[in-house]
Design a protein around this motif. Structure first.
Motif, mmCIF file in Angstrom:
data_model
loop_
_atom_site.group_PDB
_atom_site.id
_atom_site.type_symbol
_atom_site.label_atom_id
_atom_site.label_comp_id
_atom_site.label_asym_id
_atom_site.label_seq_id
_atom_site.Cartn_x
_atom_site.Cartn_y
_atom_site.Cartn_z
ATOM 1 N N ARG A 167 36.375 17.250 -3.203
ATOM 2 C CA ARG A 167 35.935 18.287 -2.846
ATOM 3 C C ARG A 167 36.500 19.407 -3.103
ATOM 4 O O ARG A 167 36.439 19.973 -3.425
ATOM 5 C CB ARG A 167 34.931 18.350 -1.791
ATOM 6 N N GLN A 168 38.326 18.852 -2.491
ATOM 7 C CA GLN A 168 39.134 19.634 -2.842
ATOM 8 C C GLN A 168 39.537 20.247 -4.234
ATOM 9 O O GLN A 168 40.258 21.266 -4.631
ATOM 10 C CB GLN A 168 40.347 18.877 -1.946
ATOM 11 N N ASP A 169 38.921 19.193 -5.206
ATOM 12 C CA ASP A 169 39.764 19.350 -6.491
ATOM 13 C C ASP A 169 38.893 19.838 -7.018
ATOM 14 O O ASP A 169 40.015 21.069 -7.972
ATOM 15 C CB ASP A 169 39.902 17.596 -7.062
ATOM 16 N N LEU A 170 37.500 19.856 -6.408
ATOM 17 C CA LEU A 170 36.499 20.814 -7.993
ATOM 18 C C LEU A 170 36.147 21.375 -7.539
ATOM 19 O O LEU A 170 35.275 22.718 -8.112
ATOM 20 C CB LEU A 170 35.465 19.611 -7.754
ATOM 21 N N TYR A 171 35.813 22.154 -5.753
ATOM 22 C CA TYR A 171 35.414 23.337 -5.899
ATOM 23 C C TYR A 171 35.872 24.139 -5.026
ATOM 24 O O TYR A 171 37.332 24.121 -4.464
ATOM 25 C CB TYR A 171 34.082 22.737 -4.690
ATOM 26 N N GLU A 172 35.425 25.656 -4.444
ATOM 27 C CA GLU A 172 36.828 26.451 -3.625
ATOM 28 C C GLU A 172 36.409 26.179 -2.317
ATOM 29 O O GLU A 172 35.789 24.942 -1.781
ATOM 30 C CB GLU A 172 35.857 27.431 -3.904
ATOM 31 N N GLU A 173 37.627 26.219 -1.517
ATOM 32 C CA GLU A 173 37.753 26.451 -0.019
ATOM 33 C C GLU A 173 36.480 26.082 0.769
ATOM 34 O O GLU A 173 36.126 25.241 1.625
ATOM 35 C CB GLU A 173 38.978 26.963 0.520
ATOM 36 N N ASP A 174 36.118 27.579 0.638
ATOM 37 C CA ASP A 174 34.349 27.708 1.306
ATOM 38 C C ASP A 174 33.577 27.501 0.852
ATOM 39 O O ASP A 174 32.311 27.290 1.499
ATOM 40 C CB ASP A 174 34.664 28.743 2.306
ATOM 41 N N GLU A 175 33.944 26.470 -0.490
ATOM 42 C CA GLU A 175 31.731 26.321 -1.108
ATOM 43 C C GLU A 175 31.135 25.706 -0.514
ATOM 44 O O GLU A 175 32.221 23.928 -0.247
ATOM 45 C CB GLU A 175 32.464 25.965 -2.486
ATOM 46 N N ASP A 176 30.287 24.879 -0.088
ATOM 47 C CA ASP A 176 29.549 24.480 0.148
ATOM 48 C C ASP A 176 28.675 23.432 -0.843
ATOM 49 O O ASP A 176 28.439 23.731 -1.965
ATOM 50 C CB ASP A 176 27.845 24.825 0.894
ATOM 51 N N VAL A 177 29.290 21.950 -0.644
ATOM 52 C CA VAL A 177 29.314 21.193 -1.701
ATOM 53 C C VAL A 177 27.841 20.475 -1.736
ATOM 54 O O VAL A 177 27.589 20.666 -3.314
ATOM 55 C CB VAL A 177 30.397 19.949 -2.436
ATOM 56 N N LEU A 178 26.981 20.004 -1.021
ATOM 57 C CA LEU A 178 25.655 20.659 -1.050
ATOM 58 C C LEU A 178 24.741 20.463 -2.105
ATOM 59 O O LEU A 178 24.680 21.677 -1.440
ATOM 60 C CB LEU A 178 25.134 19.655 0.769
ATOM 61 N N GLY A 179 23.827 19.724 -2.774
ATOM 62 C CA GLY A 179 22.506 20.781 -3.554
ATOM 63 C C GLY A 179 23.510 20.933 -4.685
ATOM 64 O O GLY A 179 23.300 20.590 -5.834
ATOM 65 N N THR A 180 25.096 20.925 -4.801
ATOM 66 C CA THR A 180 25.561 21.449 -5.903
ATOM 67 C C THR A 180 25.335 19.892 -6.898
ATOM 68 O O THR A 180 25.050 18.665 -6.667
ATOM 69 C CB THR A 180 27.418 21.574 -6.121
ATOM 70 N N TYR A 181 25.420 20.051 -8.901
ATOM 71 C CA TYR A 181 25.840 19.008 -9.202
ATOM 72 C C TYR A 181 26.505 19.033 -10.198
ATOM 73 O O TYR A 181 27.369 19.323 -10.672
ATOM 74 C CB TYR A 181 24.518 19.311 -10.585
ATOM 75 N N LEU A 182 26.542 17.808 -10.311
ATOM 76 C CA LEU A 182 28.694 16.826 -11.146
ATOM 77 C C LEU A 182 27.902 16.206 -12.163
ATOM 78 O O LEU A 182 26.796 15.776 -12.152
ATOM 79 C CB LEU A 182 29.188 16.047 -10.578
ATOM 80 N N LYS A 183 28.363 16.334 -13.069
ATOM 81 C CA LYS A 183 28.114 15.837 -14.521
ATOM 82 C C LYS A 183 28.939 14.761 -14.370
ATOM 83 O O LYS A 183 30.513 14.971 -15.155
ATOM 84 C CB LYS A 183 28.091 16.967 -15.777
ATOM 85 N N ILE A 184 28.459 13.342 -14.712
ATOM 86 C CA ILE A 184 29.400 12.162 -14.931
ATOM 87 C C ILE A 184 28.739 11.620 -15.989
ATOM 88 O O ILE A 184 27.633 11.213 -16.279
ATOM 89 C CB ILE A 184 28.512 11.370 -13.614
ATOM 90 N N GLN A 185 29.628 12.066 -17.370
ATOM 91 C CA GLN A 185 29.579 10.798 -18.394
ATOM 92 C C GLN A 185 28.362 11.677 -19.096
ATOM 93 O O GLN A 185 27.689 10.924 -19.637
ATOM 94 C CB GLN A 185 29.401 9.905 -18.515
ATOM 95 N N GLY A 186 28.328 12.783 -19.079
ATOM 96 C CA GLY A 186 26.981 13.545 -19.704
ATOM 97 C C GLY A 186 25.732 13.274 -18.920
ATOM 98 O O GLY A 186 24.548 13.422 -19.052
ATOM 99 N N VAL A 187 26.034 13.029 -17.728
ATOM 100 C CA VAL A 187 24.363 13.072 -16.914
ATOM 101 C C VAL A 187 25.098 13.521 -15.437
ATOM 102 O O VAL A 187 25.696 13.493 -15.093
ATOM 103 C CB VAL A 187 24.016 11.640 -16.245
ATOM 104 N N ASN A 188 23.261 14.277 -15.075
ATOM 105 C CA ASN A 188 23.488 14.850 -13.969
ATOM 106 C C ASN A 188 23.492 14.444 -12.500
ATOM 107 O O ASN A 188 22.315 13.608 -12.384
ATOM 108 C CB ASN A 188 23.012 16.437 -13.628
ATOM 109 N N PHE A 189 24.031 14.041 -11.524
ATOM 110 C CA PHE A 189 23.855 14.251 -10.717
ATOM 111 C C PHE A 189 24.189 14.752 -9.455
ATOM 112 O O PHE A 189 24.656 15.997 -9.338
ATOM 113 C CB PHE A 189 24.555 12.733 -10.333
ATOM 114 N N MET A 190 23.111 15.322 -8.127
ATOM 115 C CA MET A 190 23.083 15.957 -7.159
ATOM 116 C C MET A 190 23.833 15.643 -5.992
ATOM 117 O O MET A 190 23.929 13.964 -5.902
ATOM 118 C CB MET A 190 21.793 16.320 -6.729
ATOM 119 N N VAL A 191 25.157 16.642 -5.609
ATOM 120 C CA VAL A 191 25.404 15.801 -4.386
ATOM 121 C C VAL A 191 25.080 15.794 -3.231
ATOM 122 O O VAL A 191 24.567 16.750 -2.472
ATOM 123 C CB VAL A 191 27.161 17.218 -3.748
#
Length: 419
Positions: A167-191
């Motif tokens: 969360r600290q590496d990829l997101y802004e300090e005050d950004e809500d991570v829940l409901g966002t999507y990460l792409k892992i080796q081309g596949v989207n996953f919801m946090v």
């Protein structure tokens, strides 16, 4: 004990040659100080090492496959094979004393090649396919949102739980991570959640930088079918995983058609055995510290006894006069014993005070510089201090006993002749 004149005499005797008294007391002071420092340092090291096990189910083993070294049932040696999901249930059925059997898969990472993306940010992280029980086997807890559940497993939901480091590496300090999507080796996953580690030793580069995906969704997204990379297996409370390990290994050997005598086909790591080794190591260290500290303390007590013999020798004429005037031999013996005990306890208590100040200083320093790997909260229990005081009292009695006996054996007439 409460005779004012007696205590006045004790102080006069001990201060008559204050430098000699100081050197004598230093032996006992140094012995008790060394004992406290050794025990506290050992406790600090023990606390630091055990911090790495904090929250981890230590009664656990990890098991994976390797290549076979023996042919079996028409299959050649050197054969590679995988565990299957069916093996998990087979282990549960054949080894009933197990509490958790977690099948796991993981993505291989390549240094310098990012495998996780969020917007314009990316990084290289370890990604695991797991069942919900893994949270009880690892040193972590849900910090925000939720962890994996069995609805995720059954419905093969493409959701992830990420570490707070990600969360600290990829997101802004005050950004809500829940409901966002990460792409892992081309596949989207919801946090759906974030986790933190229970250990508070500062971690490292990989601290809280792992991603957990439902096992079924992981297998589907990355074409793992029903293969299992490895297993984390925890025994029930009151049972030793070390005792159950042979049954577990034997069960999967039969299932995967591996020769019963093939010792290298199944790899495993027994965390419980390693944890017990650590426990045994620190138990040995505690005994070494106690023995060394006690020996140093005894050398100081011997010094007290020797000095008391000299004091008695110097006071031979005085003792003879007191005997000639009718003083009870026990009164003289008590005087010598009280001088010995007083000197021993005062020097020992001073050592305890300095030892406590040393521990307080080290803990203050650790608090100011932050967590130190493998060293945490050095301390000594009240039981150790009580035992040390008991030893000091007994040692004071022993140190004064021989000089006291020597004092009362002197005949008054012989003592009066002494110059």
């Amino acid at each position: 004990m409460f005779n004012r004149d007696r205590w006045k005499e004790i102080l006069e005797v001990l201060t008559a040659n204050w430098f000699r008294t100081l050197l004598t007391a230093f032996g006992v002071f140094w012995g008790i100080l060394i004992l406290i420092i050794l025990l506290s340092a050992g406790k600090g090291l023990e606390n630091g090492i055990k911090q790495d096990f904090s929250g981890v189910a230590t009664n656990t083993m990890f098991m994976w496959t390797q290549s076979t070294t023996m042919p079996y049932e028409g299959l050649p040696e050197g054969r590679n094979f995988n565990f299957k999901l069916s093996d998990v249930q087979l282990i549960k059925d054949n080894v009933p004393d197990l509490r958790i059997v977690s099948p796991r898969n993981g993505l291989r990472t390549t240094t310098g090649v990012d495998n996780v993306f969020y917007g314009t940010e990316s990084g290289t992280y370890r990604v695991f396919g797991d069942y919900p029980e893994i949270i009880y086997q690892n040193s972590m807890y849900t910090a925000k949102g939720r962890f994996l559940n069995y609805n995720d497993i059954v419905q093969k939901r493409k959701v992830v739980v990420i570490g707070d480091g990600i969360r600290q590496d990829l997101y802004e300090e005050d950004e809500d991570v829940l409901g966002t999507y990460l792409k892992i080796q081309g596949v989207n996953f919801m946090v759906v959640g974030t986790y933190k580690e229970k250990s508070s030793n500062g971690g490292g580069q990989n601290s809280e930088r792992q991603i957990y995906v439902p096992f079924t969704a992981f297998s589907q997204a990355f074409n793992r079918a029903d293969n299992v990379g490895w297993m984390a297996i925890t025994a029930k409370d009151g049972k030793s995983i070390s005792d159950l390990l042979p049954d577990v290994v034997s069960t999967v050997k039969q299932s995967r058609k591996v020769h019963p005598d093939d010792e290298r086909a199944i790899g495993y790591f027994d965390l419980y055995r390693e944890f017990n080794r650590v426990e045994s190591l620190f138990a040995a260290m505690r005994w070494i510290a106690i023995i060394v500290g006690t020996l140093v303390l005894i050398s100081g007590v011997i010094g007290v006894s020797n000095i008391m013999l000299i004091v008695v020798k110097e006071r031979t004429k005085e003792i003879g006069i007191r005997r000639a005037l009718g003083e009870n031999p026990w009164s003289i013996k008590k005087q010598i014993l009280m001088e010995s005990i007083f000197l021993t306890i005062i020097s020992g208590m001073t050592g305890i005070i300095f030892g406590s100040l040393f521990i307080f200083g080290i803990n203050t320093l650790l608090d100011s510089v932050g967590p130190v790997d493998m060293f945490l909260n050095p301390s000594v229990g009240i039981g150790v201090v009580t035992a040390a005081l008991t030893i000091l009292i007994i040692s004071g009695l022993l140190a004064g006993f021989i000089p006291a006996q020597s004092a009362i054996k002197v005949k008054p007439i012989d003592a009066l002749r002494t110059e």
